[in-house]
Design a protein around this motif. Structure first.
Motif, PDB file in Angstrom:
ATOM      1  N   ASP A 132       0.879  -1.234  -0.033  1.00 17.25           N
ATOM      2  CA  ASP A 132       0.046  -0.005   0.128  1.00 17.25           C
ATOM      3  C   ASP A 132       0.805   1.181  -0.063  1.00 17.25           C
ATOM      4  O   ASP A 132       1.644   1.261   0.925  1.00 17.25           O
ATOM      5  N   GLU A 133       0.629   2.033  -0.835  1.00 20.84           N
ATOM      6  CA  GLU A 133       1.741   2.996  -1.343  1.00 20.84           C
ATOM      7  C   GLU A 133       1.401   4.305  -0.450  1.00 20.84           C
ATOM      8  O   GLU A 133       1.865   5.544  -0.829  1.00 20.84           O
ATOM      9  N   THR A 134       0.301   4.415   0.299  1.00 24.73           N
ATOM     10  CA  THR A 134      -0.048   5.450   1.046  1.00 24.73           C
ATOM     11  C   THR A 134       0.049   5.263   2.517  1.00 24.73           C
ATOM     12  O   THR A 134      -0.216   4.171   2.896  1.00 24.73           O
ATOM     13  N   ALA A 135       0.336   6.227   3.321  1.00 31.54           N
ATOM     14  CA  ALA A 135       0.603   6.169   4.712  1.00 31.54           C
ATOM     15  C   ALA A 135      -0.554   5.720   5.486  1.00 31.54           C
ATOM     16  O   ALA A 135      -1.771   6.414   5.122  1.00 31.54           O
ATOM     17  N   TYR A 146       1.985   2.768   5.764  1.00 27.84           N
ATOM     18  CA  TYR A 146       2.273   1.891   4.857  1.00 27.84           C
ATOM     19  C   TYR A 146       2.230   0.283   5.254  1.00 27.84           C
ATOM     20  O   TYR A 146       2.256   0.173   6.447  1.00 27.84           O
TER      21      TYR A 146
END
Length: 152
Positions: A70-73, A75
């Protein structure tokens, strides 16, 4: 992440990074982004060109790794590794259609499948049974620092 959570994460739609070693040790492991499919408790499915380096190395090594993130915080990632359990040659048409719909949606998948019909002849399907799992969810780590007022 715990077992059920990491399986659900892997089953979500992500682009995976497939890793396979060169059994002859001639080069570093091959790492390539791939579409994949997974259902909890089942096998990981990937497809590739029969004549590709990826297919040759998968056949020679007999196992591979797949990492998704998942590249959004905050992570998160899941990585699985295991043996190739089967190779469908030619590729499994129903699996190809399911994968196209997974990544593209109905209308775009229909156009993609029509425009890439030759893949039914040129591609093969690999299945892998996950044996080793690695995962991390950095939400708890990030929570420790939320609202911190700097050095003390």
């Amino acid at each position: 992440m715990q077992g059920d959570e990491r399986e659900r994460f892997l089953a979500d739609t992500h682009v995976g990074v497939l890793g396979v070693t060169d059994p002859r040790g001639v080069r570093a492991p091959l790492l390539v982004p791939v579409w994949y499919r997974y259902e909890p408790g089942k096998e990981v499915v990937v497809q590739t060109g029969r004549a590709s380096l990826k297919a040759r190395l998968l056949k020679e090594a007999g196992r591979f790794s797949l990492c998704v993130q998942d590249e959004t915080a905050p992570y998160r990632y899941v990585s699985v590794e295991g043996p190739v359990t089967s190779v469908a040659d030619p590729m499994d048409a129903a699996e190809r259609e399911a994968m196209a719909h997974r990544y593209l949606g109905a209308a775009e998948a229909r156009d993609y499948l029509a425009g890439t019909r030759d893949q039914l002849i040129d591609d093969i399907t690999f299945r892998m049974r996950p044996e080793r799992w690695r995962s991390a969810d950095f939400a708890a780590f990030a929570a420790e620092f939320a609202g911190a007022d700097g050095p003390r």
